[in-house]
Design an enzyme around this catalytic site. Structure first.
Site, short mmCIF file in Angstrom:
data_model
loop_
_atom_site.label_atom_id
_atom_site.label_comp_id
_atom_site.label_asym_id
_atom_site.label_seq_id
_atom_site.Cartn_x
_atom_site.Cartn_y
_atom_site.Cartn_z
N TYR A 52 15.01 -13.88 -3.93
CA TYR A 52 14.47 -12.65 -4.90
C TYR A 52 15.43 -11.52 -4.80
O TYR A 52 15.70 -11.03 -3.56
CB TYR A 52 13.00 -12.01 -4.47
CG TYR A 52 11.93 -13.13 -4.77
CD1 TYR A 52 12.20 -13.96 -5.54
CD2 TYR A 52 10.75 -13.04 -4.22
CE1 TYR A 52 11.22 -15.03 -6.12
CE2 TYR A 52 9.81 -13.94 -4.36
CZ TYR A 52 9.83 -15.16 -5.40
OH TYR A 52 8.97 -15.86 -5.85
N PRO A 216 0.07 -14.15 -12.21
CA PRO A 216 -1.32 -14.42 -12.76
C PRO A 216 -1.40 -13.40 -14.21
O PRO A 216 -2.57 -13.58 -14.71
CB PRO A 216 -2.08 -13.79 -11.68
CG PRO A 216 -1.17 -13.12 -10.74
CD PRO A 216 0.08 -13.37 -11.06
N GLY A 220 3.31 -17.83 -20.79
CA GLY A 220 4.54 -18.52 -20.90
C GLY A 220 5.17 -18.70 -19.63
O GLY A 220 4.74 -18.26 -18.67
N VAL A 225 3.04 -9.96 -20.59
CA VAL A 225 1.94 -9.85 -19.92
C VAL A 225 0.92 -10.18 -21.04
O VAL A 225 0.95 -9.45 -22.26
CB VAL A 225 1.82 -8.31 -19.24
CG1 VAL A 225 0.40 -8.10 -18.92
CG2 VAL A 225 3.02 -8.30 -18.11
N1 LIG Z 1 6.77 -19.88 -6.67
C1 LIG Z 1 7.27 -19.71 -7.78
O1 LIG Z 1 7.99 -20.38 -8.21
C2 LIG Z 1 7.30 -18.10 -8.11
C3 LIG Z 1 7.61 -17.85 -9.37
C4 LIG Z 1 7.50 -16.55 -9.88
C5 LIG Z 1 6.73 -15.71 -9.24
N2 LIG Z 1 6.33 -15.98 -7.95
C6 LIG Z 1 5.85 -15.05 -7.12
O2 LIG Z 1 4.51 -14.45 -7.85
C7 LIG Z 1 4.63 -13.23 -7.88
C8 LIG Z 1 4.11 -12.49 -8.95
O3 LIG Z 1 4.74 -12.73 -10.29
P1 LIG Z 1 5.26 -11.92 -11.38
O4 LIG Z 1 5.61 -10.69 -11.02
O5 LIG Z 1 5.92 -12.74 -12.55
O6 LIG Z 1 3.51 -11.82 -11.85
P2 LIG Z 1 2.61 -10.90 -12.92
O7 LIG Z 1 1.82 -10.30 -11.59
O8 LIG Z 1 1.68 -11.85 -13.65
O9 LIG Z 1 3.27 -9.89 -13.59
C9 LIG Z 1 4.00 -8.66 -13.01
C10 LIG Z 1 4.49 -7.85 -14.04
O10 LIG Z 1 3.75 -7.73 -15.08
C11 LIG Z 1 3.68 -6.27 -15.43
N3 LIG Z 1 2.39 -5.70 -16.12
C12 LIG Z 1 2.37 -4.99 -17.12
N4 LIG Z 1 1.04 -4.75 -17.26
C13 LIG Z 1 0.50 -5.26 -16.17
C14 LIG Z 1 -1.07 -5.10 -15.55
N5 LIG Z 1 -1.96 -4.47 -16.39
N6 LIG Z 1 -1.33 -5.60 -14.58
C15 LIG Z 1 -0.45 -6.24 -13.87
N7 LIG Z 1 0.92 -6.49 -14.25
C16 LIG Z 1 1.23 -5.68 -15.31
C17 LIG Z 1 4.24 -5.49 -14.24
O11 LIG Z 1 4.67 -4.38 -14.29
P3 LIG Z 1 4.55 -3.27 -13.40
O12 LIG Z 1 5.35 -3.66 -12.15
O13 LIG Z 1 5.00 -2.12 -14.18
O14 LIG Z 1 2.95 -3.10 -12.97
C18 LIG Z 1 5.27 -6.69 -13.48
O15 LIG Z 1 6.37 -6.47 -14.24
C19 LIG Z 1 6.08 -12.75 -7.63
O16 LIG Z 1 6.31 -11.54 -7.08
C20 LIG Z 1 6.47 -13.94 -6.59
O17 LIG Z 1 6.32 -13.31 -5.13
C21 LIG Z 1 6.55 -17.32 -7.56
#
Ligand SMILES: NC(=O)c1ccc[n+]([C@@H]2O[C@H](COP(=O)([O-])OP(=O)(O)OC[C@H]3O[C@@H](n4cnc5c(N)ncnc54)[C@H](OP(=O)(O)O)[C@@H]3O)[C@@H](O)[C@H]2O)c1
Length: 305
Positions: A52, A216, A220, A225
């Protein structure tokens, strides 16, 4: 914030985790506020990976934690290894060197959990077993898990590895429900019946492996989001109606939907916005009924046989 026992290992953690993949986009004071807010609302589990921000996320997190004067034992640190530029690598040497790198960047003597990030088809399970044992015996890693793995891959590891596999981090959200769809549509001549993961949901429940849904809020593969998106009008109408009724935000409902599943999952949320962290934490106290759960599943465009 409710707690869960990760992989029934005795590692007790907040049922919602903060993922730190995106914190490189922030300035230091914003990272401080993000982490302090997470701690305030009871989130004590932080998900990292060596890749990361090219390692920068772990460094920035460690610096923020130091400034917050939070004792290391008060939080649970998980990191992952195995992704290299244009290759996956679960060799003994690579796992050991990756963990050293994470420990240095996170300024800690141990990881609570180490996950193998993405399946390496060239994996020699004996080498993984060696690396895990060395890391466990030296006290550098306390618990082990995987990410994006199917049951066959986990079985292969379990044949050789002495330590319990406590977690499997998998993509899962209201708009990414493959592992749920195939179980609902068993033996039907439709796409939703296709089992693309070897019944990983049931496998993890059978073996007490905590599923950690990643991304979550995304539809896709990081396409965007789904909350407040024009692409999902019915889903958003249903989420908003339930949110209004329960006096929480739409973000809390999206996470409460995952928490309602009896597999006892631990969603990894990736927001960098402290207000959203507070909103999302309310998911832990939402009581979602079976009918609400199914209403959301259907509103996401799914159907029941
Ligand atoms: N194991 C794997 O292969 C893998 C792959 C990907 C991710 N991960 C892990 O999963 C974690 C989460 O992944 P992710 O960041 O893609 O997931 P996410 O929680 O689905 O998405 C967060 C993103 O969505 C935006 N967002 C926009 N509106 C939102 C709302 N109403 N509520 C929440 N978020 C909103 C956030 O912006 P703001 O920041 O402005 O709120 C942020 O950019 C990562 O940090 C990582 O630790 C693991």
């Amino acid at each position: 914030m409710k707690a869960i026992d990760i992989g029934k290992s005795g590692l007790i953690a907040s049922e919602i985790s903060l993922g730190c993949m995106r914190i490189v986009e922030l300035e230091q004071p914003e990272i401080d506020t993000l982490i302090n807010t997470a701690l305030e609302v009871g989130i004590d589990f932080f998900d990292h990976a060596d890749v990361y921000g090219g390692g920068k996320s772990e460094e920035l997190f460690a610096a923020a934690l130091k400034r917050s004067s939070t004792a290391r034992e008060k939080i649970i640190l998980q990191s992952k290894c195995g992704i290299r530029p244009r290759a996956f690598d679960f060799s003994r040497e690579y796992i050991l060197s990756a963990v050293e790198g994470s420990l240095n960047r996170l300024q800690t003597e141990y990881l609570d959990v180490l996950l193998l990030h993405r399946p390496d088809t060239l994996m020699e399970p004996e080498e993984v077993a060696d690396a895990f044992s060395q890391l466990h015996q030296s006290g550098k890693v306390r618990h082990f898990g995987v990410s994006n793995m199917n049951p066959g891959q986990i079985e292969l590891l379990r044949k050789f590895v002495d330590q319990k596999i406590v977690a499997n981090q998998l993509q899962l959200s209201l708009t990414n429900t493959g592992m749920i769809d195939s179980g609902i549509n068993v033996n039907m001549q439709i796409d939703r019946a296709i089992d693309r993961d070897g019944s990983i949901l049931e496998y993890c429940r059978l073996h007490d492996i905590t599923i950690q849904p990643w991304s979550p809020f995304q539809y896709g593969f990081f396409e965007g989001v789904f909350l407040d998106s024009d692409k999902f009008p019915e889903l958003n109408r249903t989420i908003n109606a339930i949110a209004e009724e329960k006096r929480v935000t739409n973000s809390a409902i999206a996470i409460a939907w995952l928490l309602r599943h009896p597999a006892k999952m631990q969603p990894i949320v990736g927001t960098t916005n402290p207000t959203r962290v507070r909103d999302i934490a309310q998911a832990s106290s939402v009581e979602m009924t079976r009918l609400e759960w199914y209403a959301l599943y259907l509103a996401a465009g799914n159907a029941l046989p």
